[in-house]
Write an enzyme that holds these catalytic residues in place. Structure first.
Site, PDB file in Angstrom:
ATOM      1  N   GLY A 237       0.529  -1.597   0.071  1.00 57.16           N
ATOM      2  CA  GLY A 237      -0.248  -0.229  -0.117  1.00 57.16           C
ATOM      3  C   GLY A 237       0.909   1.585  -0.384  1.00 57.16           C
ATOM      4  O   GLY A 237       2.075   1.183  -0.669  1.00 57.16           O
TER       5      GLY A 237
ATOM      6  N   ASP B   7       2.319   2.271   2.107  1.00 52.76           N
ATOM      7  CA  ASP B   7       4.065   2.437   2.816  1.00 52.76           C
ATOM      8  C   ASP B   7       4.979   1.526   1.866  1.00 52.76           C
ATOM      9  O   ASP B   7       5.845   2.952   1.644  1.00 52.76           O
ATOM     10  CB  ASP B   7       4.038   1.159   4.192  1.00 52.76           C
ATOM     11  CG  ASP B   7       4.498   1.210   4.761  1.00 52.76           C
ATOM     12  OD1 ASP B   7       6.127   1.843   4.784  1.00 52.76           O
ATOM     13  OD2 ASP B   7       4.611   0.586   6.166  1.00 52.76           O
TER      14      ASP B   7
ATOM     15  N   SER C  25      -5.426   3.501   6.930  1.00 51.93           N
ATOM     16  CA  SER C  25      -6.614   2.023   7.791  1.00 51.93           C
ATOM     17  C   SER C  25      -7.224   1.244   6.795  1.00 51.93           C
ATOM     18  O   SER C  25      -7.842   0.228   7.219  1.00 51.93           O
ATOM     19  CB  SER C  25      -6.949   2.025   8.925  1.00 51.93           C
ATOM     20  OG  SER C  25      -6.591   1.567  10.156  1.00 51.93           O
ATOM     21  N   THR C  26      -7.349   2.313   5.699  1.00 53.98           N
ATOM     22  CA  THR C  26      -8.596   1.681   5.008  1.00 53.98           C
ATOM     23  C   THR C  26      -8.200   1.278   4.048  1.00 53.98           C
ATOM     24  O   THR C  26      -9.495   0.264   3.529  1.00 53.98           O
ATOM     25  CB  THR C  26      -9.405   2.939   4.072  1.00 53.98           C
ATOM     26  OG1 THR C  26      -8.333   3.963   3.167  1.00 53.98           O
ATOM     27  CG2 THR C  26      -9.772   4.037   5.165  1.00 53.98           C
TER      28      THR C  26
HETATM   29  N1  AR6 Z   1      -1.246   7.029  -2.810  1.00 55.52           N
HETATM   30  C1  AR6 Z   1      -2.638   7.636  -1.787  1.00 55.52           C
HETATM   31  N2  AR6 Z   1      -2.785   6.964  -1.292  1.00 55.52           N
HETATM   32  C2  AR6 Z   1      -2.809   5.409  -1.971  1.00 55.52           C
HETATM   33  C3  AR6 Z   1      -1.129   5.450  -2.259  1.00 55.52           C
HETATM   34  C4  AR6 Z   1      -0.758   5.859  -2.272  1.00 55.52           C
HETATM   35  N3  AR6 Z   1       0.408   5.816  -3.462  1.00 55.52           N
HETATM   36  N4  AR6 Z   1      -1.466   4.139  -2.310  1.00 55.52           N
HETATM   37  C5  AR6 Z   1      -2.294   3.298  -1.719  1.00 55.52           C
HETATM   38  N5  AR6 Z   1      -3.109   4.084  -1.119  1.00 55.52           N
HETATM   39  P1  AR6 Z   1      -2.903   1.201   3.364  1.00 55.52           P
HETATM   40  P2  AR6 Z   1      -3.867   0.351   6.012  1.00 55.52           P
HETATM   41  C6  AR6 Z   1      -4.388   4.280  -0.535  1.00 55.52           C
HETATM   42  O1  AR6 Z   1      -3.207  -0.811   2.910  1.00 55.52           O
HETATM   43  O2  AR6 Z   1      -4.800   0.146   6.232  1.00 55.52           O
HETATM   44  C7  AR6 Z   1       1.130  -1.847   4.440  1.00 55.52           C
HETATM   45  O3  AR6 Z   1       1.470  -2.523   4.710  1.00 55.52           O
HETATM   46  C8  AR6 Z   1      -5.096   2.468  -1.052  1.00 55.52           C
HETATM   47  O4  AR6 Z   1      -6.345   2.697  -1.194  1.00 55.52           O
HETATM   48  O5  AR6 Z   1      -1.449   1.184   2.773  1.00 55.52           O
HETATM   49  O6  AR6 Z   1      -2.988   2.285   7.363  1.00 55.52           O
HETATM   50  C9  AR6 Z   1       1.679  -1.253   6.381  1.00 55.52           C
HETATM   51  O7  AR6 Z   1       3.049  -1.393   6.398  1.00 55.52           O
HETATM   52  C10 AR6 Z   1      -5.556   2.960   1.201  1.00 55.52           C
HETATM   53  O8  AR6 Z   1      -7.270   3.332   1.240  1.00 55.52           O
HETATM   54  O9  AR6 Z   1      -2.536   1.165   4.906  1.00 55.52           O
HETATM   55  C11 AR6 Z   1       0.597  -2.037   7.593  1.00 55.52           C
HETATM   56  O10 AR6 Z   1       0.819  -3.942   7.667  1.00 55.52           O
HETATM   57  C12 AR6 Z   1      -5.303   3.671   2.119  1.00 55.52           C
HETATM   58  O11 AR6 Z   1      -4.444   3.984   1.004  1.00 55.52           O
HETATM   59  C13 AR6 Z   1      -0.804  -1.803   6.948  1.00 55.52           C
HETATM   60  O12 AR6 Z   1      -0.355  -1.588   4.903  1.00 55.52           O
HETATM   61  C14 AR6 Z   1      -4.343   3.176   2.887  1.00 55.52           C
HETATM   62  O13 AR6 Z   1      -4.007   1.269   2.810  1.00 55.52           O
HETATM   63  C15 AR6 Z   1      -1.567  -0.963   7.107  1.00 55.52           C
HETATM   64  O14 AR6 Z   1      -2.697  -0.888   6.511  1.00 55.52           O
END
Ligand code: AR6
Length: 183
Positions: free
Chosen positions: A42, A44, A127-128
């Site tokens: 994601g 990260d 978190s989404t």
């Molecule tokens: N720019 C903006 N938004 C984004 C991007 C981007 N480049 N890439 C994804 N999203 P997530 P979490 C959106 O999974 O749920 C990781 O592995 C995506 O559509 O990144 O807090 C960490 O290391 C989604 O709606 O974060 C943790 O282990 C949102 O970002 C875990 O995931 C958040 O998705 C955290 O999970």
């Protein structure tokens, strides 16, 4: 200024945008991190790839971040000066304090930003994604937490929420409109 108009003014410091958060030209971008700060997918993964290995090296030194908290590192090759690594809650159905933890990681991120002299900060929808928080529930909490923190942090001029996904952008737009209407 009356309390209601003060909140309306704070809402004007919040912006929603469609795009890739790694491309933001702001003082700090917020990462949706995990407790071990060891990276992942994601947002990260995108931040670590675009920013380069310096960010992970700093994360390893810090070592851990509690859920609902945030830590700060440099931003490597990114245009931002800092990456704030915020750990949101994993969605467990809503009865495990998720709401408070989601609000708290936003507030802590903005407090850290302020401590480091940041005036502009961009958040993803924490978190989404992998953590499964329903966006319709996350949106008003994340936005209200940012609004609450901005009332205390007048030196932060702009908070942007950046979405890679159009549908998610729409969900947050509706939630912000509701908060503005109630201000
Ligand atoms: N720019 C903006 N938004 C984004 C991007 C981007 N480049 N890439 C994804 N999203 P997530 P979490 C959106 O999974 O749920 C990781 O592995 C995506 O559509 O990144 O807090 C960490 O290391 C989604 O709606 O974060 C943790 O282990 C949102 O970002 C875990 O995931 C958040 O998705 C955290 O999970």
């Amino acid at each position: 200024m009356q309390p209601d108009s003060a909140q309306a003014a704070v809402c004007e410091r919040i912006e929603l945008a469609l795009g890739d958060i790694t491309r933001e030209h702001v003082d700090a971008i917020v990462n949706a991190a995990n407790n071990s700060l060891r990276g992942g997918g994601g947002v990260d993964g995108a931040i670590q790839r675009a920013g380069g290995p310096e960010i992970m090296a700093e994360c390893r030194k810090i070592g851990h971040c509690a859920t609902g908290e945030a830590v700060i590192t440099g931003a490597g090759r990114l245009s931002a000066r800092f990456v704030i690594h915020a750990v949101g809650p994993v969605w467990q159905g809503g009865g495990a304090g998720e709401e408070l933890l989601l609000a708290s990681c936003h507030e802590r991120s903005l407090e850290l930003a302020r401590e480091h002299g940041c005036r502009t900060v961009s958040f993803p929808a924490i978190s989404t994604g992998a953590y499964g928080y329903p966006p319709q529930l996350a949106a008003p909490i994340a936005l209200a937490a940012a609004i609450e923190a901005l009332t205390r942090l007048p030196l932060i001029e702009k908070v942007r929420f950046v979405f890679i996904d159009e549908e998610l952008h729409g969900v947050y737009e509706k939630a912000l409109a509701r908060l503005k209407a109630s201000a």
